[in-house]
Design a protein around this motif. Structure first.
Motif, PDB file in Angstrom:
ATOM      1  N   VAL A  49       5.752  20.296  24.114  1.00  0.00           N
ATOM      2  CA  VAL A  49       6.565  21.367  23.533  1.00  0.00           C
ATOM      3  C   VAL A  49       7.963  21.274  24.135  1.00  0.00           C
ATOM      4  O   VAL A  49       8.123  21.299  25.360  1.00  0.00           O
ATOM      5  N   THR A  50       8.968  21.174  23.278  1.00  0.00           N
ATOM      6  CA  THR A  50      10.342  20.978  23.756  1.00  0.00           C
ATOM      7  C   THR A  50      11.255  22.085  23.243  1.00  0.00           C
ATOM      8  O   THR A  50      11.231  22.437  22.067  1.00  0.00           O
ATOM      9  N   SER A  51      12.074  22.612  24.149  1.00  0.00           N
ATOM     10  CA  SER A  51      13.052  23.637  23.806  1.00  0.00           C
ATOM     11  C   SER A  51      14.304  22.986  23.233  1.00  0.00           C
ATOM     12  O   SER A  51      14.522  21.777  23.377  1.00  0.00           O
ATOM     13  N   GLY A  52      15.117  23.799  22.584  1.00  0.00           N
ATOM     14  CA  GLY A  52      16.354  23.285  22.018  1.00  0.00           C
ATOM     15  C   GLY A  52      17.308  22.746  23.049  1.00  0.00           C
ATOM     16  O   GLY A  52      18.190  21.944  22.733  1.00  0.00           O
ATOM     17  N   ASP A  53      17.148  23.163  24.325  1.00  0.00           N
ATOM     18  CA  ASP A  53      18.023  22.646  25.378  1.00  0.00           C
ATOM     19  C   ASP A  53      17.468  21.400  26.054  1.00  0.00           C
ATOM     20  O   ASP A  53      18.031  20.896  27.017  1.00  0.00           O
ATOM     21  N   SER A  56      11.041  20.511  28.443  1.00  0.00           N
ATOM     22  CA  SER A  56       9.744  20.333  27.793  1.00  0.00           C
ATOM     23  C   SER A  56       8.600  20.497  28.791  1.00  0.00           C
ATOM     24  O   SER A  56       8.777  20.308  29.998  1.00  0.00           O
ATOM     25  N   ILE A  57       7.443  20.873  28.257  1.00  0.00           N
ATOM     26  CA  ILE A  57       6.211  20.952  29.043  1.00  0.00           C
ATOM     27  C   ILE A  57       5.089  20.338  28.193  1.00  0.00           C
ATOM     28  O   ILE A  57       5.252  20.122  26.983  1.00  0.00           O
ATOM     29  N   GLN A  96       8.731  31.279  20.969  1.00  0.00           N
ATOM     30  CA  GLN A  96       8.441  31.380  22.396  1.00  0.00           C
ATOM     31  C   GLN A  96       6.968  31.097  22.645  1.00  0.00           C
ATOM     32  O   GLN A  96       6.100  31.613  21.947  1.00  0.00           O
ATOM     33  N   MET A  97       6.677  30.246  23.642  1.00  0.00           N
ATOM     34  CA  MET A  97       5.296  30.010  24.048  1.00  0.00           C
ATOM     35  C   MET A  97       4.835  31.184  24.907  1.00  0.00           C
ATOM     36  O   MET A  97       5.467  31.518  25.907  1.00  0.00           O
ATOM     37  N   VAL A  98       3.735  31.817  24.518  1.00  0.00           N
ATOM     38  CA  VAL A  98       3.189  32.954  25.251  1.00  0.00           C
ATOM     39  C   VAL A  98       1.671  32.906  25.178  1.00  0.00           C
ATOM     40  O   VAL A  98       1.089  32.060  24.506  1.00  0.00           O
ATOM     41  N   LYS A 107       5.857  28.755  29.813  1.00  0.00           N
ATOM     42  CA  LYS A 107       6.395  29.703  28.831  1.00  0.00           C
ATOM     43  C   LYS A 107       7.769  29.254  28.347  1.00  0.00           C
ATOM     44  O   LYS A 107       8.793  29.860  28.626  1.00  0.00           O
ATOM     45  N   VAL A 108       7.762  28.188  27.568  1.00  0.00           N
ATOM     46  CA  VAL A 108       8.999  27.622  27.034  1.00  0.00           C
ATOM     47  C   VAL A 108       9.497  28.492  25.879  1.00  0.00           C
ATOM     48  O   VAL A 108       8.735  28.890  25.002  1.00  0.00           O
ATOM     49  N   GLY A 109      10.806  28.782  25.876  1.00  0.00           N
ATOM     50  CA  GLY A 109      11.423  29.510  24.779  1.00  0.00           C
ATOM     51  C   GLY A 109      12.375  28.621  24.010  1.00  0.00           C
ATOM     52  O   GLY A 109      12.661  27.492  24.411  1.00  0.00           O
ATOM     53  N   GLY A 110      12.849  29.113  22.892  1.00  0.00           N
ATOM     54  CA  GLY A 110      13.750  28.311  22.066  1.00  0.00           C
ATOM     55  C   GLY A 110      13.081  27.043  21.584  1.00  0.00           C
ATOM     56  O   GLY A 110      13.719  25.991  21.456  1.00  0.00           O
ATOM     57  N   VAL A 111      11.763  27.135  21.306  1.00  0.00           N
ATOM     58  CA  VAL A 111      10.993  25.940  20.934  1.00  0.00           C
ATOM     59  C   VAL A 111      11.579  25.285  19.683  1.00  0.00           C
ATOM     60  O   VAL A 111      11.808  25.941  18.668  1.00  0.00           O
ATOM     61  N   ALA A 112      11.825  23.980  19.751  1.00  0.00           N
ATOM     62  CA  ALA A 112      12.385  23.217  18.632  1.00  0.00           C
ATOM     63  C   ALA A 112      11.419  22.180  18.097  1.00  0.00           C
ATOM     64  O   ALA A 112      11.403  21.912  16.900  1.00  0.00           O
ATOM     65  N   THR A 113      10.622  21.558  18.992  1.00  0.00           N
ATOM     66  CA  THR A 113       9.674  20.541  18.531  1.00  0.00           C
ATOM     67  C   THR A 113       8.347  20.684  19.250  1.00  0.00           C
ATOM     68  O   THR A 113       8.284  21.122  20.401  1.00  0.00           O
ATOM     69  N   ILE A 114       7.287  20.313  18.537  1.00  0.00           N
ATOM     70  CA  ILE A 114       5.949  20.193  19.122  1.00  0.00           C
ATOM     71  C   ILE A 114       5.439  18.823  18.722  1.00  0.00           C
ATOM     72  O   ILE A 114       5.307  18.529  17.534  1.00  0.00           O
TER      73      ILE A 114
END
Length: 312
Positions: A49-53, A56-57, A96-98, A107-114
């Protein structure tokens, strides 16, 4: 047959379990019971899971299986998630990952890609992209299933029989975002008018007014000629045929786009990219009314066999 998928729009309500999204792209089955491939998850892969910035986790694929405690949320207390959250103003919008199974560091936010990392290589089957109210990639297996249920044939002037899907059926798969479990052809959109553009792999295109195609089974996107699969030599894997001029009978089709849909907005909305074994589902929201719905992927909420278009 799906209602409409890599990157796809999913109307999952206020939150969407991550396993639901993974099920769209882990194999060719995207809907209904068993859409999430547990056998592949057991063999092992990572869900990145990757954020827009760029942060990733990773989640273990097996941990995501049927786990409603790992959630991709697009609303908070009934409203869209905020741009940032917490004292440190960490990115949150649009996703948002929750969830109870998501640790503080996940808890990554601004998720752009999975992205599913470590899956086996995809097959060499062909695909076609349908673009309209949302975008979806249709695999060869899906298309062939659609033909079994709703296929039609066209006999040309040389008595050759072409078999495939009526073009208006394919337009109906992406002409709006459905609220039910079956995708249907939107006649209201037809009255307002829009263009259907068929594009080949070499860039050749043909455009048609939807009024000429609506509920007309003579215009076919064919995958077979005289019951034999098309090849590159005769316009395969997909060729548009019907009572149109020879110049419009495009072969080697790779995409079908609905242009000028009523209510379209030039303003783009956020996109969630799901990258998996076969798909890179890319969807964008172009209508302000549609943008109020959840994620960028359309999926029925029913379980069991995958639904298809309702009867015309």
């Amino acid at each position: 047959m799906p209602p409409p998928t890599p990157m796809r729009t999913a109307a999952c309500g206020r939150v969407c379990p991550s396993g639901t999204l993974v099920g769209f792209v882990d194999d060719d089955k995207k809907y209904g019971s068993g859409a999430f491939n547990e056998a592949l998850a057991a063999k092992g892969y990572s869900v990145k899971v990757t954020s827009g910035d760029g942060y990733s986790i990773n989640f273990d694929g097996a941990s995501v299986a049927k786990n409603d405690g790992i959630i991709v949320a697009n609303t908070l207390n009934g409203s869209p998630v905020p741009q940032t959250i917490g004292e440190k103003n960490k990115p949150c919008w649009p996703l948002q990952m929750v969830g109870p199974a998501v640790s503080a560091g996940q808890k990554v936010g601004g998720v752009a890609t999975i992205e599913l990392v470590g899956l086996s290589e995809p097959s060499e089957e062909w695909e076609i992209t349908l673009a309209g109210a949302f975008n979806r990639t249709v695999s060869q297996a899906e298309f062939e299933d659609w033909v079994k249920c709703h296929g039609k044939s066209y006999t040309d002037s040389k008595d050759r029989v072409w078999t495939g899907m009526p073009l208006w059926y394919l337009a109906g798969a992406v002409d709006d975002i459905e609220t039910g479990s079956h995708w249907t052809f939107n006649s209201t959109q037809t009255t307002a008018g829009y263009t259907v553009r068929v594009t080949a792999s070499d860039g050749l295109t043909a455009a048609f007014g939807i009024a000429d195609l609506a509920r007309n089974d003579s215009f076919i996107v064919a995958n077979k000629l005289n019951a034999t699969a098309l090849t590159a030599d005769n316009g395969g894997p997909l060729k548009f045929v019907g009572p149109a001029s020879p110049k419009q009978q495009v072969g080697g089709i790779v995409s079908i786009a609905l242009e000028g849909l009523p209510g379209e907005s030039a303003e783009p909305e956020w996109t969630l990219s799901l990258e998996g074994r076969r798909l890179r589902i890319s969807s964008r929201r172009k209508n302000s009314r549609r943008a109020k719905r959840a994620l960028t992927t359309q999926r029925p909420t029913t379980t069991g066999s995958a639904p298809g278009p309702a009867s015309p």
